[in-house]
Write a protein that holds these residues in place. Structure first.
Motif, PDB file in Angstrom:
ATOM      1  N   ASP A  33      -6.525  -5.988  -4.755  1.00 52.17           N
ATOM      2  CA  ASP A  33      -5.822  -5.917  -3.467  1.00 52.17           C
ATOM      3  C   ASP A  33      -4.460  -5.236  -3.594  1.00 52.17           C
ATOM      4  O   ASP A  33      -4.073  -4.450  -2.730  1.00 52.17           O
ATOM      5  N   ALA A  34      -3.748  -5.530  -4.671  1.00 44.84           N
ATOM      6  CA  ALA A  34      -2.431  -4.912  -4.880  1.00 44.84           C
ATOM      7  C   ALA A  34      -2.568  -3.403  -5.045  1.00 44.84           C
ATOM      8  O   ALA A  34      -1.751  -2.636  -4.529  1.00 44.84           O
ATOM      9  N   TYR A  35      -3.589  -2.973  -5.773  1.00 42.77           N
ATOM     10  CA  TYR A  35      -3.815  -1.534  -5.971  1.00 42.77           C
ATOM     11  C   TYR A  35      -4.125  -0.868  -4.629  1.00 42.77           C
ATOM     12  O   TYR A  35      -3.552   0.171  -4.298  1.00 42.77           O
ATOM     13  N   ILE A  36      -5.007  -1.474  -3.858  1.00 40.74           N
ATOM     14  CA  ILE A  36      -5.381  -0.913  -2.559  1.00 40.74           C
ATOM     15  C   ILE A  36      -4.170  -0.816  -1.637  1.00 40.74           C
ATOM     16  O   ILE A  36      -4.003   0.155  -0.903  1.00 40.74           O
ATOM     17  N   GLN A  37      -3.295  -1.810  -1.698  1.00 37.46           N
ATOM     18  CA  GLN A  37      -2.119  -1.846  -0.819  1.00 37.46           C
ATOM     19  C   GLN A  37      -1.250  -0.594  -0.953  1.00 37.46           C
ATOM     20  O   GLN A  37      -0.645  -0.152   0.019  1.00 37.46           O
ATOM     21  N   GLY A  38      -1.199  -0.002  -2.139  1.00 38.63           N
ATOM     22  CA  GLY A  38      -0.351   1.163  -2.352  1.00 38.63           C
ATOM     23  C   GLY A  38      -1.002   2.498  -2.063  1.00 38.63           C
ATOM     24  O   GLY A  38      -0.369   3.542  -2.176  1.00 38.63           O
ATOM     25  N   LEU A  39      -2.277   2.477  -1.686  1.00 37.33           N
ATOM     26  CA  LEU A  39      -2.989   3.725  -1.404  1.00 37.33           C
ATOM     27  C   LEU A  39      -2.543   4.318  -0.066  1.00 37.33           C
ATOM     28  O   LEU A  39      -2.005   3.615   0.789  1.00 37.33           O
ATOM     29  N   THR A  40      -2.807   5.588   0.098  1.00 42.65           N
ATOM     30  CA  THR A  40      -2.477   6.246   1.362  1.00 42.65           C
ATOM     31  C   THR A  40      -3.393   5.709   2.460  1.00 42.65           C
ATOM     32  O   THR A  40      -4.522   5.299   2.200  1.00 42.65           O
ATOM     33  N   ASP A  41      -2.887   5.735   3.687  1.00 41.43           N
ATOM     34  CA  ASP A  41      -3.630   5.171   4.816  1.00 41.43           C
ATOM     35  C   ASP A  41      -4.991   5.838   5.016  1.00 41.43           C
ATOM     36  O   ASP A  41      -5.939   5.190   5.452  1.00 41.43           O
ATOM     37  N   ASN A  42      -5.097   7.135   4.678  1.00 40.75           N
ATOM     38  CA  ASN A  42      -6.345   7.841   4.940  1.00 40.75           C
ATOM     39  C   ASN A  42      -7.491   7.438   4.008  1.00 40.75           C
ATOM     40  O   ASN A  42      -8.635   7.792   4.273  1.00 40.75           O
TER      41      ASN A  42
END
Length: 168
Positions: free
Chosen positions: A131-140
């Protein structure tokens, strides 16, 4: 066989220390280093400020005492000295706010992994790390990665890299 023990200089902070721990432990395994010899071996790789610190420990505690110290205790002493709580807190803050910049998923992943190693309480268990990794991804790509329901960080990273490649 040449094991190439890594020198530890204490010039790059906590991440350098953690890398040194991992490399040193790898060499311990390859060379089948006995528990009673690990501290001596590791101490022989210290250089610069780290060596000065270790020599001060020897002066304070005595050579016999430090040579009988378990490896885990040396790691704890070094962590206390070279990873001050303020630096760990700074890294936790950085991890909490880490985002992909300029679509550079490789740099983001590398920094995430470095910070995750030092900020274990923020990324355990594995689901929290994902979840932490996903949180920092770009919105697209964030939604697509989330909907793929990755089971572990490796799946998460693979999916994010694949999607980022398609988008750019």
């Amino acid at each position: 066989m040449k094991c190439n023990p890594a020198a530890f200089l204490e010039t790059e902070g906590a991440v350098e220390l953690l890398r040194w721990f991992k490399k040193t432990e790898s060499v311990f395994g390859i060379s089948k280093c006995a528990e009673g010899k690990k501290v001596k071996f590791a101490a022989a790789t210290l250089q610069g400020p780290a060596l000065t610190w270790w020599n001060a420990k020897i002066a304070t505690m005595g050579l016999e005492t430090v040579n009988q110290m378990p490896w885990i205790e040396m790691k704890q002493l070094m962590t206390a000295e070279f990873c001050p709580i303020e630096e760990v807190q700074r890294m936790e803050h950085e991890l909490w706010n880490l985002k992909v910049k300029e679509y550079n998923i490789m740099a983001y992943t590398q920094r995430f992994n470095e910070l995750a190693l030092m900020c274990l309480r923020m990324v355990e268990p594995e689901r929290v790390k994902v979840d932490a990794y996903i949180q920092g991804l770009t919105d697209n790509i964030k939604g697509e990665v989330t909907s793929s329901k990755p089971a572990n960080l490796n799946e998460d990273i693979h999916m994010a890299h694949k999607l980022m490649e398609q988008k750019s």
